[in-house]
Write an enzyme that holds these catalytic residues in place. Structure first.
Site, mmCIF file in Angstrom:
data_model
loop_
_atom_site.group_PDB
_atom_site.id
_atom_site.type_symbol
_atom_site.label_atom_id
_atom_site.label_comp_id
_atom_site.label_asym_id
_atom_site.label_seq_id
_atom_site.Cartn_x
_atom_site.Cartn_y
_atom_site.Cartn_z
ATOM 1 N N ASP A 1 26.607 18.922 57.859
ATOM 2 C CA ASP A 1 25.621 19.805 58.497
ATOM 3 C C ASP A 1 24.250 19.847 57.835
ATOM 4 O OD1 ASP A 1 26.624 21.072 56.250
ATOM 5 O OD2 ASP A 1 26.560 23.072 57.141
ATOM 6 N N GLU A 2 23.978 18.970 56.885
ATOM 7 C CA GLU A 2 22.636 18.973 56.294
ATOM 8 C C GLU A 2 22.283 17.587 55.771
ATOM 9 O OE1 GLU A 2 21.931 21.135 52.635
ATOM 10 O OE2 GLU A 2 24.085 21.295 52.272
ATOM 11 N N ASP B 1 19.059 21.705 57.994
ATOM 12 C CA ASP B 1 20.304 22.422 57.714
ATOM 13 C C ASP B 1 20.758 23.119 58.998
ATOM 14 O OD1 ASP B 1 22.439 23.559 56.426
ATOM 15 O OD2 ASP B 1 21.267 24.992 55.248
#
Length: 365
Positions: A108-109, A14
């Site tokens: 983003d993860e 993350d």
């Protein structure tokens, strides 16, 4: 403990305050400053906040007005999604150096299954550390990671040592980790569900574990079994590299509230055009059209229709959206309008499905 399912080595990566961190990386004058991506203007909403802004209580989905009250020195930055996609692509290229089993959740993860990996490294913890170092060295951003036996625990763990840290929950630590966990930390337990659990005397994983399956089914319906299993470390969902998009949407927040369907139809024309463009780009079509209406008092209403066939062209989407708009009289002036299509089908879909084989391996975190 012996688990009745194959043990995997799962990493959840993350990125730390991704959108805001990209802006601070690209614009040195913003480094160390409280910034918010989006949120500017009277009707703006914060998409992401830097850690400097979070220290003042600024959060994503917060109105720009409230963010300014909490942090008078905050600077608002217009989002640059093309840039975020570019950086995200580089991050994912790093992931694929270690495994092909990468399941993106957003820009983003992502989840990574490194049970078997390209480096031959038996330690998922060391792989996660190496990935985080490479992201920092090659891109200039920091990431946090969670490592454990399944996706559920790995995602919870990645939040433990943020920013720029990681946490490993080894197989023998899983049960005690979950028993001591605040129920609000359980992935899938939102604010409303947490309040219901509090009323039932469920505050920690241990409290949840004391409840029978029948009890949880009675109070939480289909989610009851999910809660019953995850608190016992059971979460069988595999990392799915070809994760299918469940829906596709576009929406607009208006500078002024609109109270006439005539003006809203004009907005729908642009929204339908955007939805159709995204469907064509993604080479998908869908059966279910949903109209999202957010009123000036922030109440939300959705209206849906499922078709017997798949659609992707603008005109069909527009006409169906208009029908949903006129389906019921507006209860207030409108601040936001959105259209989504779900029940999607990839144009390249094949009827035959590949079978997956799970192999239980000796664990070394």
């Amino acid at each position: 403990m012996t688990y009745p399912f194959p043990i995997r080595k799962i990493i959840h990566v993350d990125m730390d305050a991704f959108y805001a961190s990209v802006e601070q990386m690209d614009r040195p004058e913003l480094r160390g400053k409280p910034i918010a991506v989006g949120g500017g203007g009277k009707r703006g909403v914060v998409s992401a906040a830097s850690y400097e802004a979070r220290a003042f209580g600024v959060k994503s989905a917060m109105t720009g007005t409230l963010a300014s009250k909490l942090c008078p020195e905050i600077r608002f930055v217009r989002p640059n999604f093309e840039r975020y996609k570019e950086v995200s692509k580089h991050i994912h290229q790093i992931f694929y150096d270690y495994t092909n089993l990468v399941e993106p959740l957003s820009l983003d993860e992502a989840y990574l299954d490194v049970t078997e990996n390209k480096t031959g490294n038996p330690s998922a913890s060391l792989i996660a550390q190496e990935i985080r170092v490479r992201i920092h060295q090659e891109i200039g951003l920091t990431a946090s990671a969670g490592i454990s036996i399944n996706k559920f625990i790995a995602k919870i763990a990645s939040d433990y040592n943020k920013p720029n840290g990681q946490k490993t929950v080894n197989p023998e630590e899983v049960i005690s980790f979950l028993e001591q966990l605040d129920i609000r930390k359980f992935y899938g337990v939102g604010k409303v569900t947490a309040e219901r659990m509090y009323q039932l005397g469920i505050f920690t994983g241990m409290d949840l574990k004391q409840k029978s399956l029948d009890y949880l089914d009675t109070h939480f319906g289909k989610a009851g079994r999910y809660y019953y299993e995850v608190v016992r470390g059971i979460h069988k969902s595999e990392v799915k590299p070809n994760r299918t998009r469940k829906s596709l949407a576009a929406e607009r927040t208006f500078s002024k509230n609109l109270s006439s369907e005539v003006f809203l139809v004009d907005k729908l024309n642009h929204i339908a055009d955007e939805v159709s463009r995204r469907l064509l780009k993604g080479k998908v079509s869908g059966k279910t059209i949903t109209l999202k209406i957010k009123y000036s008092d922030f109440t939300l209403q959705t209206r849906s229709k499922t078709l017997p066939y798949f659609v992707k062209d603008k005109n069909t989407i527009l006409e169906l959206s208009k029908a949903l708009l006129y389906q019921e009289k507006l209860s207030n002036s409108v601040r936001l309008l959105g259209v989504s299509i779900s029940n999607l089908k990839l144009e390249s879909d094949k009827k035959d499905e590949k079978q997956r084989v799970s192999v239980q391996l000796k664990f070394d975190f």
